[in-house]
Scaffold this active site. Sequence first.
Site, mmCIF file in Angstrom:
data_model
loop_
_atom_site.group_PDB
_atom_site.id
_atom_site.type_symbol
_atom_site.label_atom_id
_atom_site.label_comp_id
_atom_site.label_asym_id
_atom_site.label_seq_id
_atom_site.Cartn_x
_atom_site.Cartn_y
_atom_site.Cartn_z
ATOM 1 C CB SER A 279 -51.870 -12.142 22.146
ATOM 2 O OG SER A 279 -53.072 -12.255 21.400
ATOM 3 C CG ASN A 291 -43.422 2.376 26.678
ATOM 4 O OD1 ASN A 291 -43.923 1.541 25.916
ATOM 5 N ND2 ASN A 291 -44.133 3.344 27.243
ATOM 6 C CG ASP A 297 -50.779 10.424 35.455
ATOM 7 O OD1 ASP A 297 -51.348 11.337 34.829
ATOM 8 O OD2 ASP A 297 -49.603 10.513 35.873
ATOM 9 C CE1 TYR A 300 -50.058 13.423 27.336
ATOM 10 C CE2 TYR A 300 -51.592 11.671 26.742
ATOM 11 C CZ TYR A 300 -50.626 12.598 26.378
ATOM 12 O OH TYR A 300 -50.225 12.676 25.064
#
Length: 359
Positions: A279, A291, A297, A300
Site C-alpha cells: 500500500s 503489469n 505458477d 517457474y
Amino acid sequence: MVKNESIEGFLGRLSSESPTPGGGGAGALSGAIGCALGRMVAHLTIGRKKYAEAEERMIRSDEKLAILEETFLQLADRDEEAFQGFMDAMKRPKETEEEKADRKEAMSIALKDATEVPLQVMETVLEAFPEVHSLAISGNKNAVSDAGAAANMLLSALETGAENVRINLASMKDEAIKDDYERRMESALRSGRDALKAIRNTVRSRVEGTERKTGMKEITVKYFNDQIERLRYVDGKSDWIDLRAAEEVTMKAGEMKLIPLGVAMALPEGYEAWIVPRSSTFKNFGVLQANSFGVVDESYSGDGDQWYFPAYAVRDTVIHQNDRICQFRIMKHQPELVFNETDVLENETRGGFGSTGVQ
C-alpha cells in the site's frame, strides 16, 4: 579469542575497568548463545520418530545456526579490535597540520569500522531468526520454550548492536555514510522486532496447544545473495508476505525496470503466487507495477528462476537493497472448467457493463 575463554574469564574482563570487552562483545556473545540454544532444540528433535517429517529441516537449521554462532564469536573479537583501532587512531600525533589531517582521517576510518561491526551483528541476527522460527514451528514441543529463549537472546544482540551504532553515529561527520548506517540500523530493528513477535506467537500457541493443526504449506526458497532479508510470516498481521529489492536500483521518471527480488521458490503443487505492490509502494518510491498484478505458477521453479518486480517510475527515485516494494501470497489454482455454449442466459440482465443495476 572469546571462543577460547572460560565464562568466568570473559565475565572477569567484562566487569573490569578496561573498556574492552564492552557492550558490543557482550551483545555478539548473546547472539552466539541464541544460536547455541536453537541448535539444542534441533538436536532434541533430530532422530526422534515423532518428528521424522521435520528432520531434514532441523538438520538444515542446525547447520546454519552453527555457522552463525561462529560468526557471532568472530564479531565479538572484531568489536574489541575495532575499538582498539579507534583508540590507536586517537593517540596519533597532532602537532603539525599534516599530522592533524592524518589523525582525523585515521579516526574517521576507525569509526566506520567500529560502526560496521555492530551493524553486522544486527544483520547476523536477521539471518538467525528464520531458523529459530522454523525450530519453534516444527521442533520438539518439549523444547519450544528454549526456541523462545533463543529468540530473546538474539533480540539482546540486535538491540545491543543498535545502541553501539547510535553512539558511533553521534560522532560521525560524513552525512551520506551516516544516513546509510542509520537506514540499515532502523531496517534491521524493524525486521528483527517483527520476527521476534512472530516467534513468540508461535511459541505461545504451541505451549498453549492452540497451534494450527492443518493447512501449513512448506515452500523451498533459494536466496540469490546473503544480504537479502529472509522471508517470514508475521502472525497477527496480514497474511501477505513482503518482498524486498535485492539490490539498489536508481530510476528516472518514465523509466521501466525489472527489480530483482532475490528469491526463487518451489511452490506447492497446485498453487500459484500473486504479487502486488504494498500500500505504501507508490507513496515511498513513486513506482507503479507495470503489469498491475503478477502471477507466478509452480512451473517457474528452476534454480535461476528469480522473481522480479516490473516497476514504472513516475518520478526520479532510488530503491535501496532490502526496501519492501511488493508483497505476495499463494493461492490454489482454479478448478478445471468446462464451457457449455448457450443462446440465452436465464438470469435477469443487470444493466450492462459498468452498471450497478437497473434503477
